[in-house]
Design a protein around this motif. Structure first.
Motif, short mmCIF file in Angstrom:
data_model
loop_
_atom_site.label_atom_id
_atom_site.label_comp_id
_atom_site.label_asym_id
_atom_site.label_seq_id
_atom_site.Cartn_x
_atom_site.Cartn_y
_atom_site.Cartn_z
N THR A 27 -119.60 -7.81 10.51
CA THR A 27 -120.81 -7.55 9.74
C THR A 27 -120.63 -8.16 8.34
OG1 THR A 27 -120.00 -5.45 8.82
CG2 THR A 27 -121.18 -5.34 10.94
N ALA A 28 -121.71 -8.28 7.61
CA ALA A 28 -121.64 -8.81 6.24
C ALA A 28 -120.75 -7.92 5.37
CB ALA A 28 -123.04 -8.92 5.64
N GLU A 29 -120.83 -6.61 5.57
CA GLU A 29 -120.01 -5.68 4.80
C GLU A 29 -118.53 -5.87 5.09
OE1 GLU A 29 -122.68 -4.87 6.59
OE2 GLU A 29 -124.10 -4.01 5.16
N GLN A 30 -118.19 -6.08 6.36
CA GLN A 30 -116.79 -6.32 6.73
C GLN A 30 -116.28 -7.63 6.12
OE1 GLN A 30 -117.57 -5.90 10.97
NE2 GLN A 30 -116.01 -4.29 11.08
N LYS A 31 -117.12 -8.65 6.15
CA LYS A 31 -116.72 -9.94 5.57
C LYS A 31 -116.45 -9.81 4.08
CE LYS A 31 -119.08 -12.82 8.96
NZ LYS A 31 -120.17 -13.77 9.22
N MET A 32 -117.30 -9.07 3.37
CA MET A 32 -117.11 -8.89 1.93
C MET A 32 -115.83 -8.12 1.66
SD MET A 32 -121.08 -8.33 0.59
CE MET A 32 -120.63 -6.83 -0.14
N SER A 33 -115.57 -7.07 2.42
CA SER A 33 -114.34 -6.29 2.24
C SER A 33 -113.10 -7.13 2.53
CB SER A 33 -114.34 -5.05 3.16
OG SER A 33 -115.32 -4.14 2.75
N LEU A 34 -113.13 -7.85 3.62
CA LEU A 34 -111.98 -8.69 3.98
C LEU A 34 -111.74 -9.77 2.93
CD1 LEU A 34 -109.69 -9.37 5.89
CD2 LEU A 34 -111.32 -10.74 7.21
N GLY A 53 -119.93 -0.45 16.78
CA GLY A 53 -120.00 -1.81 16.24
C GLY A 53 -118.62 -2.42 16.15
N PRO A 54 -118.55 -3.63 15.60
CA PRO A 54 -117.25 -4.30 15.53
C PRO A 54 -116.27 -3.58 14.60
CG PRO A 54 -118.90 -5.55 14.31
CD PRO A 54 -119.61 -4.43 15.01
N LEU A 55 -115.01 -3.54 15.01
CA LEU A 55 -113.95 -2.94 14.20
C LEU A 55 -112.93 -4.04 13.92
CD1 LEU A 55 -112.69 -0.33 12.97
CD2 LEU A 55 -111.41 -0.12 15.13
N ALA A 56 -112.79 -4.40 12.64
CA ALA A 56 -111.85 -5.45 12.26
C ALA A 56 -110.45 -4.87 12.16
CB ALA A 56 -112.26 -6.06 10.92
N ILE A 57 -109.50 -5.48 12.85
CA ILE A 57 -108.11 -5.09 12.78
C ILE A 57 -107.43 -6.10 11.85
CG2 ILE A 57 -106.02 -4.55 14.07
CD1 ILE A 57 -108.60 -2.95 14.93
N ILE A 58 -106.87 -5.60 10.77
CA ILE A 58 -106.28 -6.48 9.76
C ILE A 58 -104.83 -6.04 9.51
CG2 ILE A 58 -108.52 -6.95 8.70
CD1 ILE A 58 -107.76 -5.01 6.44
N ALA A 59 -104.08 -6.89 8.82
CA ALA A 59 -102.70 -6.55 8.51
C ALA A 59 -102.31 -7.10 7.16
CB ALA A 59 -101.77 -7.10 9.58
N GLN A 60 -101.40 -6.37 6.52
CA GLN A 60 -100.75 -6.82 5.30
C GLN A 60 -99.27 -6.69 5.59
OE1 GLN A 60 -100.54 -4.18 1.93
NE2 GLN A 60 -101.09 -5.85 0.55
N ASP A 61 -98.58 -7.81 5.67
CA ASP A 61 -97.20 -7.83 6.16
C ASP A 61 -97.18 -7.17 7.53
OD1 ASP A 61 -96.23 -9.11 3.82
OD2 ASP A 61 -96.19 -7.18 2.78
N GLU A 63 -98.03 -3.90 8.05
CA GLU A 63 -98.89 -2.72 8.01
C GLU A 63 -100.27 -3.05 8.56
OE1 GLU A 63 -97.76 0.34 7.15
OE2 GLU A 63 -95.82 -0.68 6.97
N ILE A 64 -100.71 -2.26 9.54
CA ILE A 64 -102.01 -2.45 10.19
C ILE A 64 -103.06 -1.59 9.49
CG2 ILE A 64 -103.30 -2.17 12.36
CD1 ILE A 64 -101.17 -4.35 12.43
N ALA A 65 -104.27 -2.12 9.36
CA ALA A 65 -105.41 -1.40 8.79
C ALA A 65 -106.65 -1.83 9.56
CB ALA A 65 -105.54 -1.70 7.30
N THR A 66 -107.75 -1.13 9.32
CA THR A 66 -109.03 -1.49 9.94
C THR A 66 -110.13 -1.51 8.89
OG1 THR A 66 -109.57 0.82 10.50
CG2 THR A 66 -108.40 -0.48 12.18
N ILE A 67 -111.19 -2.22 9.22
CA ILE A 67 -112.41 -2.21 8.41
C ILE A 67 -113.55 -1.89 9.37
CG2 ILE A 67 -113.94 -3.49 6.88
CD1 ILE A 67 -111.60 -5.41 6.31
N ASP A 68 -114.27 -0.79 9.10
CA ASP A 68 -115.38 -0.42 9.98
C ASP A 68 -116.63 -1.24 9.66
OD1 ASP A 68 -116.67 0.75 7.76
OD2 ASP A 68 -116.20 2.80 8.37
N THR A 69 -117.69 -0.99 10.40
CA THR A 69 -118.91 -1.80 10.27
C THR A 69 -119.55 -1.71 8.89
OG1 THR A 69 -120.26 -0.01 11.16
CG2 THR A 69 -119.49 -1.66 12.71
N GLU A 70 -119.26 -0.64 8.16
CA GLU A 70 -119.82 -0.48 6.81
C GLU A 70 -118.93 -1.09 5.74
OE1 GLU A 70 -120.53 3.69 6.42
OE2 GLU A 70 -122.12 3.67 7.92
N THR A 72 -115.67 -0.16 5.23
CA THR A 72 -114.71 0.82 4.73
C THR A 72 -113.32 0.54 5.29
OG1 THR A 72 -116.46 2.46 4.58
CG2 THR A 72 -114.20 3.28 4.55
N LEU A 73 -112.34 0.48 4.41
CA LEU A 73 -110.95 0.23 4.77
C LEU A 73 -110.28 1.53 5.19
CD1 LEU A 73 -108.42 -1.66 4.76
CD2 LEU A 73 -108.08 -0.92 2.38
#
Length: 84
Positions: A27-34, A53-61, A63-70, A72-73
């Motif tokens: 989503t546009a919100e996920q893109k802005m957060s990422l 909706g889509p759930l973005a699975i992201i990582a820093q080193d 450590e796994i995190a997610t960004i929801d459709t709105e 939110t990290l």
């Protein structure tokens, strides 16, 4: 733009979707957060299609995190990734 059903079909055939394919499902919100989180070293691993909706699975080193459709990290998601 790739629709979500095409990405699922490719995954079932064993062709792993690329970064661009995953990016297009966000989503546009996920893109802005990422985009903001990339300055802290986060990277997009993949996107899972969930009922909400889509759930973005992201990582820093490591450590796994997610960004929801709105956009939110969640730095402590209850997910477990298979080793590759």
């Amino acid at each position: 733009m790739m629709n979500q059903s095409v990405a699922v079909d490719q995954d079932r055939r064993g062709i792993a979707p690329g970064f661009r394919d995953h990016w297009e499902t966000l989503t546009a919100e996920q893109k802005m957060s990422l985009y903001q989180l990339q300055t802290w070293g986060y990277r997009l691993l993949f996107v899972r299609n969930m009922p909400s909706g889509p759930l973005a699975i992201i990582a820093q080193d490591q450590e796994i995190a997610t960004i929801d459709t709105e956009g939110t990290l969640n730095t402590h998601p209850d997910i477990h990734l298979r080793p590759h």
